[in-house]
Design a protein around this motif. Sequence first.
Motif, PDB file in Angstrom:
ATOM      1  N   ALA A 150       1.642   6.371  -6.879  1.00 50.21           N
ATOM      2  CA  ALA A 150       0.738   7.400  -7.391  1.00 50.21           C
ATOM      3  C   ALA A 150       1.270   8.927  -7.126  1.00 50.21           C
ATOM      4  O   ALA A 150       0.974   9.784  -8.126  1.00 50.21           O
ATOM      5  CB  ALA A 150      -0.570   7.315  -6.588  1.00 50.21           C
ATOM      6  N   SER A 151       2.158   8.999  -6.266  1.00 46.25           N
ATOM      7  CA  SER A 151       2.756  10.429  -5.877  1.00 46.25           C
ATOM      8  C   SER A 151       3.860  10.787  -7.089  1.00 46.25           C
ATOM      9  O   SER A 151       3.704  11.782  -7.805  1.00 46.25           O
ATOM     10  CB  SER A 151       3.421  10.410  -4.643  1.00 46.25           C
ATOM     11  OG  SER A 151       4.013  11.652  -4.682  1.00 46.25           O
ATOM     12  N   ASP A 185       0.834  -1.181  -0.095  1.00 42.59           N
ATOM     13  CA  ASP A 185      -0.041   0.040  -0.124  1.00 42.59           C
ATOM     14  C   ASP A 185       0.835   1.055  -0.100  1.00 42.59           C
ATOM     15  O   ASP A 185       0.666   2.182  -0.729  1.00 42.59           O
ATOM     16  CB  ASP A 185      -0.920  -0.086   1.347  1.00 42.59           C
ATOM     17  CG  ASP A 185      -2.036  -0.994   1.200  1.00 42.59           C
ATOM     18  OD1 ASP A 185      -2.209  -1.621   0.027  1.00 42.59           O
ATOM     19  OD2 ASP A 185      -2.516  -1.300   2.261  1.00 42.59           O
ATOM     20  N   SER A 186       1.956   1.155   0.704  1.00 40.16           N
ATOM     21  CA  SER A 186       2.841   2.355   0.779  1.00 40.16           C
ATOM     22  C   SER A 186       3.550   2.613  -0.430  1.00 40.16           C
ATOM     23  O   SER A 186       3.445   3.637  -1.165  1.00 40.16           O
ATOM     24  CB  SER A 186       3.884   2.108   1.843  1.00 40.16           C
ATOM     25  OG  SER A 186       5.059   3.079   1.861  1.00 40.16           O
ATOM     26  N   ASP A 210       3.754  13.759 -14.214  1.00 38.96           N
ATOM     27  CA  ASP A 210       2.730  14.292 -15.012  1.00 38.96           C
ATOM     28  C   ASP A 210       2.698  15.758 -15.041  1.00 38.96           C
ATOM     29  O   ASP A 210       2.772  16.606 -16.110  1.00 38.96           O
ATOM     30  CB  ASP A 210       1.155  13.947 -14.841  1.00 38.96           C
ATOM     31  CG  ASP A 210       0.932  12.496 -14.933  1.00 38.96           C
ATOM     32  OD1 ASP A 210       1.670  11.819 -15.775  1.00 38.96           O
ATOM     33  OD2 ASP A 210      -0.020  12.124 -14.583  1.00 38.96           O
ATOM     34  N   ALA A 211       3.096  16.406 -13.687  1.00 37.31           N
ATOM     35  CA  ALA A 211       3.099  18.068 -13.477  1.00 37.31           C
ATOM     36  C   ALA A 211       4.464  18.321 -14.142  1.00 37.31           C
ATOM     37  O   ALA A 211       4.533  19.366 -14.887  1.00 37.31           O
ATOM     38  CB  ALA A 211       3.110  18.052 -12.061  1.00 37.31           C
ATOM     39  N   LEU A 212       5.615  17.536 -14.229  1.00 35.58           N
ATOM     40  CA  LEU A 212       6.943  17.883 -14.939  1.00 35.58           C
ATOM     41  C   LEU A 212       6.827  17.863 -16.403  1.00 35.58           C
ATOM     42  O   LEU A 212       6.953  18.706 -17.395  1.00 35.58           O
ATOM     43  CB  LEU A 212       7.958  16.935 -14.387  1.00 35.58           C
ATOM     44  CG  LEU A 212       8.418  17.112 -13.214  1.00 35.58           C
ATOM     45  CD1 LEU A 212       9.375  16.205 -12.571  1.00 35.58           C
ATOM     46  CD2 LEU A 212       9.017  18.595 -12.837  1.00 35.58           C
TER      47      LEU A 212
END
Length: 144
Positions: free
Chosen positions: A74-75, A67-68, A81-83
């Motif tokens: 995901a992070s 899960d971690s 995607d932002a970059l």
Amino acid sequence: MAKTRKFNTTVKLGNKTYAPGEDVPITDKGLSDAAADNLDQVFGLFRTSAEGSTSDRRIAALTEERDSLADQVASLTAERDALTKASKTGSADLTALTAERDKLAADLKTMTAERDQLEEDNGTLADELQKLQSENSADTGDKT
């Protein structure tokens, strides 16, 4: 009341199938005590509470780790995607800056040519001025 036991494996008696953890009847015509003991030996005794067992703690730890890691993925995906979006915006900015640089380079070339022409004209004017001054002093020298 019929005698029953639970097992860690699926037990099939005739047409009836018992899933792990279901009560299986122990009878002389069905599953015998000896066969039940053999199933317990092979598959282990059925535990009603799995809390605290080593394998269950290991599974819980691995599930937490999974899960971690899924959260980290995901992070990182969001960051990528932002970059990528910023890179596309940066590409547009880079294109605009490149065009501006090329325009400034052309302007510099034009101004350098103008400066060189003015320098040449200034030299010519200085020569003409010197010639006129020498003529003037020659004319003045003749009159005095």
